[in-house]
Design an enzyme around this catalytic site. Sequence first.
Site, mmCIF file in Angstrom:
data_model
loop_
_atom_site.group_PDB
_atom_site.id
_atom_site.type_symbol
_atom_site.label_atom_id
_atom_site.label_comp_id
_atom_site.label_asym_id
_atom_site.label_seq_id
_atom_site.Cartn_x
_atom_site.Cartn_y
_atom_site.Cartn_z
ATOM 1 N N ASP A 193 4.102 0.286 12.192
ATOM 2 C CA ASP A 193 2.901 -0.303 11.574
ATOM 3 C C ASP A 193 2.692 -1.758 11.974
ATOM 4 O O ASP A 193 1.701 -2.372 11.567
ATOM 5 C CB ASP A 193 2.982 -0.189 10.044
ATOM 6 C CG ASP A 193 2.986 1.256 9.570
ATOM 7 O OD1 ASP A 193 3.304 1.500 8.406
ATOM 8 O OD2 ASP A 193 2.685 2.138 10.401
ATOM 9 N N LYS A 208 0.835 -1.214 0.000
ATOM 10 C CA LYS A 208 0.000 0.000 0.000
ATOM 11 C C LYS A 208 0.863 1.255 0.000
ATOM 12 O O LYS A 208 0.667 2.171 -0.798
ATOM 13 C CB LYS A 208 -0.900 0.034 1.239
ATOM 14 C CG LYS A 208 -1.558 1.401 1.474
ATOM 15 C CD LYS A 208 -2.417 1.410 2.709
ATOM 16 C CE LYS A 208 -1.696 1.581 3.990
ATOM 17 N NZ LYS A 208 -1.325 2.977 4.317
ATOM 18 N N ASN A 209 1.849 1.308 0.882
ATOM 19 C CA ASN A 209 2.606 2.546 1.044
ATOM 20 C C ASN A 209 3.579 2.815 -0.095
ATOM 21 O O ASN A 209 4.055 3.930 -0.256
ATOM 22 C CB ASN A 209 3.304 2.550 2.409
ATOM 23 C CG ASN A 209 2.278 2.679 3.519
ATOM 24 O OD1 ASN A 209 1.127 3.056 3.274
ATOM 25 N ND2 ASN A 209 2.665 2.349 4.732
ATOM 26 N N ARG A 211 -8.931 0.038 4.424
ATOM 27 C CA ARG A 211 -7.987 1.002 3.862
ATOM 28 C C ARG A 211 -6.665 0.347 3.480
ATOM 29 O O ARG A 211 -5.974 0.783 2.574
ATOM 30 C CB ARG A 211 -7.705 2.116 4.881
ATOM 31 C CG ARG A 211 -8.872 3.055 5.131
ATOM 32 C CD ARG A 211 -8.396 4.239 5.941
ATOM 33 N NE ARG A 211 -7.105 4.691 5.406
ATOM 34 C CZ ARG A 211 -6.155 5.220 6.189
ATOM 35 N NH1 ARG A 211 -6.345 5.331 7.488
ATOM 36 N NH2 ARG A 211 -5.013 5.611 5.659
ATOM 37 N N ARG A 224 0.561 14.615 12.947
ATOM 38 C CA ARG A 224 1.171 14.393 11.618
ATOM 39 C C ARG A 224 1.355 15.673 10.813
ATOM 40 O O ARG A 224 0.782 15.837 9.743
ATOM 41 C CB ARG A 224 0.375 13.361 10.849
ATOM 42 C CG ARG A 224 0.240 12.057 11.655
ATOM 43 C CD ARG A 224 -0.427 10.962 10.911
ATOM 44 N NE ARG A 224 0.430 10.353 9.931
ATOM 45 C CZ ARG A 224 0.088 9.287 9.217
ATOM 46 N NH1 ARG A 224 -1.095 8.756 9.395
ATOM 47 N NH2 ARG A 224 0.896 8.746 8.342
ATOM 48 N N PRO A 225 2.196 16.594 11.291
ATOM 49 C CA PRO A 225 2.448 17.838 10.552
ATOM 50 C C PRO A 225 3.192 17.545 9.244
ATOM 51 O O PRO A 225 3.666 16.436 9.025
ATOM 52 C CB PRO A 225 3.349 18.617 11.517
ATOM 53 C CG PRO A 225 3.984 17.574 12.378
ATOM 54 C CD PRO A 225 3.003 16.442 12.492
ATOM 55 N N VAL A 226 3.294 18.516 8.352
ATOM 56 C CA VAL A 226 4.027 18.372 7.088
ATOM 57 C C VAL A 226 5.138 19.420 6.978
ATOM 58 O O VAL A 226 5.592 19.757 5.879
ATOM 59 C CB VAL A 226 3.057 18.476 5.891
ATOM 60 C CG1 VAL A 226 2.119 17.269 5.847
ATOM 61 C CG2 VAL A 226 2.277 19.797 5.909
ATOM 62 N N CYS A 262 -4.583 12.716 12.207
ATOM 63 C CA CYS A 262 -5.451 11.531 12.088
ATOM 64 C C CYS A 262 -5.449 10.803 13.417
ATOM 65 O O CYS A 262 -4.844 11.273 14.385
ATOM 66 C CB CYS A 262 -4.971 10.625 10.955
ATOM 67 S SG CYS A 262 -3.577 9.610 11.455
#
Length: 441
Positions: free
Chosen positions: A330, A44-45, A422, A143-145, A138
């Site tokens: 994960d 997925k990632n 997901r 989870r900043p960017v 989330c």
Amino acid sequence: MEDKTIKGTYIQPNSQSVIESDDPVLEILGPTSLKGEVTISGAKNSALAIMAGTLLCSDECRIRNVPSLVDVGRMKQILASLGVKITEDKDILDINAKEIGQTQAPYDLVSQLRASFFVIGPVLARLGVARVPLPGGCAIGARPVDLHVRGLQAMGAEVHIEHGIVHACVKGSRSRLKGAKIYLDYPSVGATETIMMAATLAEGETIIENAAQEPEVEDLANFCRSMGAKIRGAGTNTIIVSGVERLHSTDYPIIPDRIEAGTFLVAGAITQSPISLYPVIPEHLTPVIAKLEEIGCQVILEESKRVRIVPGALRATDIETLPYPGFPTDMQAQFMALLTLSEGNSMISETVFENRLRHVAELQRMGADIKVKGNVAVVKGVPFLSGAPVMATDLRASAALVLAGLAAQGKTVVQGLHHLDRGYENIEDKLRQLGAKLQRV
Ligand code: EPZ
């Protein structure tokens, strides 16, 4: 008192709590034993980052081994909203980003998929301007960017945030990003991928130091190189990118999903069932296999891409999540489920995300003995878990509850399956083929 299950409503025995919902739930009967072999899907990632990477190329790209997941569906919608043409045939996507004109990704889509923020790098590099909504936090953290933004600024982009939208543009005649030396304060997977993609079309050389080393970062780099990008050092903590004028079409197969594979290895361990997995890249599972062996299981490399787990009596062990090649965050929830049934006390420290222990309360519902202090959970092994109604709070937490349900005595009812869908392709069918007794109702 006997359970009463009426469509949409579940009455908890001896308690007033009534769970009203039309969402489907997963009913799992345990304890169960598994046997046979499970097929591991594409990662997925990797798929999400590589799909964003196709925006770098004005020719058609073919991507193979793409998992059919809700998140992949959302990334398709985001690419289409930017003007990309996508055709698909089973796990093959033909993506043509020749006509990308729209530089703004729609908020309602971006808010549902954090990884969509990764499009900012390729769109900015191709068009010299990009506008992408801030993805926001989330379930597992803020989870900043900021690291993504600082990387693009170092390459000459002007970036400002207005009304929740990140506006990025490259001034100057050719509006082309410029190569730069960028040190990441934290080896962020997303920031490394955003900067690496942007650098492929920049003028000159970019050096990313303290880069993320995850296999998915390396897979993205290999994908970009197959389009003609000049990238060295992906998979190490220093990535060097020499920018090129343009990229060309490619036909690229995505790597197998190491987290899905890790989840099935834990399914074998928690149900004490020897099962095989194919295809996997064993090196990508090194930290996971090391911990399974510490816990008392054996993981045997049967062939180049086939592994087999041979369970043993479960022993406690300590786990600290870290960036790759450390133990993957994960896989933390799935291992917590496993360690609830191991002999002794285990300490689990979640260092990557600040809010990724929400599955603890649900495992406690099933009789697990876990104490939490800050980002550390102390798990005291218990002889058995008992089935119960539980609520999934995020993607990997949902997997952990399914694994616990396979080992628990009686029926477990998992709600919040939108999290599971997901990131796990056909997980129920795969588990049923291994002999699990579960159904989505
Ligand atoms: C990727 O998320 C994965 N998602 C996550 O998988 C995975 O948990 C994570 O990497 C870590 O391995 C995808 O690849 C789509 P990060 P990403 O940037 O890129 C902080 C799953 O279950 N940070 O490495 O968002 C951040 O808050 C998902 O499949 C900043 O502070 O992760 C976090 O604490 C969940 N500023 C830490 O770094 C930034 O600009 C790691 O985040 C970026 C990140």
